[in-house]
Design a protein around this motif. Structure first.
Motif, PDB file in Angstrom:
ATOM      1  N   VAL A 111     154.930  20.564 143.795  1.00 57.65           N
ATOM      2  CA  VAL A 111     153.757  21.333 144.210  1.00 57.65           C
ATOM      3  C   VAL A 111     153.123  20.524 145.336  1.00 57.65           C
ATOM      4  N   LEU A 112     152.532  21.191 146.309  1.00 57.98           N
ATOM      5  CA  LEU A 112     151.899  20.468 147.416  1.00 57.98           C
ATOM      6  C   LEU A 112     150.720  19.659 146.881  1.00 57.98           C
ATOM      7  N   GLU A 120     142.286  22.236 149.105  1.00 63.84           N
ATOM      8  CA  GLU A 120     141.790  22.581 147.775  1.00 63.84           C
ATOM      9  C   GLU A 120     140.719  23.661 147.850  1.00 63.84           C
ATOM     10  N   MET A 121     139.845  23.571 148.839  1.00 60.78           N
ATOM     11  CA  MET A 121     138.727  24.499 148.961  1.00 60.78           C
ATOM     12  C   MET A 121     139.156  25.882 149.479  1.00 60.78           C
ATOM     13  N   LYS A 122     140.085  25.914 150.437  1.00 60.35           N
ATOM     14  CA  LYS A 122     140.438  27.171 151.100  1.00 60.35           C
ATOM     15  C   LYS A 122     141.652  27.875 150.510  1.00 60.35           C
ATOM     16  N   LYS A 155     147.790  32.024 147.281  1.00 56.20           N
ATOM     17  CA  LYS A 155     147.678  32.461 148.671  1.00 56.20           C
ATOM     18  C   LYS A 155     148.895  32.056 149.498  1.00 56.20           C
ATOM     19  N   CYS A 156     149.600  31.039 149.039  1.00 56.56           N
ATOM     20  CA  CYS A 156     150.762  30.523 149.768  1.00 56.56           C
ATOM     21  C   CYS A 156     151.753  29.921 148.782  1.00 56.56           C
ATOM     22  N   LEU A 180     147.081  24.718 158.044  1.00 53.50           N
ATOM     23  CA  LEU A 180     146.441  23.814 157.081  1.00 53.50           C
ATOM     24  C   LEU A 180     147.478  23.217 156.130  1.00 53.50           C
ATOM     25  N   ILE A 181     148.429  24.023 155.707  1.00 57.80           N
ATOM     26  CA  ILE A 181     149.482  23.530 154.814  1.00 57.80           C
ATOM     27  C   ILE A 181     150.367  22.521 155.532  1.00 57.80           C
TER      28      ILE A 181
END
Length: 198
Positions: A111-112, A120-122, A155-156, A180-181
């Motif tokens: 897991v990333l 973490e927030m977005k 989300k991803c 961001l990722i």
């Protein structure tokens, strides 16, 4: 496809930005937008570069993958895009790239890592799925659908040895999430490298 010009311009913008910052090179990767209330999808054509994305390189398909408009073949990942749209009605756009830091990071983690606070927030948790040696087929599509159905806040996700898929309410937002990722993946790998040297 004149009635879809607004969506096409958004796809061009997202694709060219991703290509310009080297989130995706060559003719790989793809992106799509769900046409609301029509059960239709605009998707990048196979074999064209995100950096050269225009109306001629975008195909309109239905939810069975049949070409409705456009002269080229849809991306080979069409099955995965359809599976995502069918599984999650909240998803209106999908961005997929073979981002180098992200693909590399996925070889070492399941897991990333949430080392980056904005991640973490977005975005939250970004799972990594393993479709063995399959690039894009029914197995990949089913695994993607299972992953995002089990966690409806997802989300991803990242497909090991392949790339990342970001899902959002707009293609611009999905591409930004991919950036961001990629940043988070680079930080995770650098952090792991430092830890190993201690």
């Amino acid at each position: 496809m004149e009635q879809y010009n607004k969506y096409i311009r958004q796809m061009e913008q997202a694709g060219r930005r991703a290509y310009g910052i080297k989130l995706q090179s060559g003719d790989g990767g793809n992106l799509s937008i769900r046409i609301k209330n029509e059960e239709l999808i605009l998707i990048k054509a196979s074999g064209c570069s995100m950096g050269e994305l225009n109306e001629d390189n975008i195909v309109l398909v239905d939810f069975e993958g049949n070409v409705i408009a456009g002269k080229k073949k849809p991306s080979r990942e069409i099955l995965t895009h359809i599976a995502i749209y069918k599984s999650r009605v909240d998803v209106e756009a999908i961005f997929h790239s073979h981002s180098p830091w992200t693909v590399s990071m996925a070889q070492f983690f399941d897991v990333l890592p949430g080392i980056l606070l904005p991640l973490e927030m977005k975005i939250g948790v970004v799972p990594i799925i393993d479709a063995k040696d399959n690039h894009s087929n029914d197995q990949v599509a089913q695994l993607a659908a299972k992953t995002i159905t089990e966690d409806p806040t997802c989300k991803c996700f990242i497909q090991r040895r392949h790339g990342l898929f970001c899902m959002s309410s707009s293609i611009i937002k999905a591409e930004h999430d991919a950036e961001l990722i990629e940043d988070a993946s680079q930080i995770a790998l650098l952090d792991e490298q430092v830890r190993r040297k201690r």
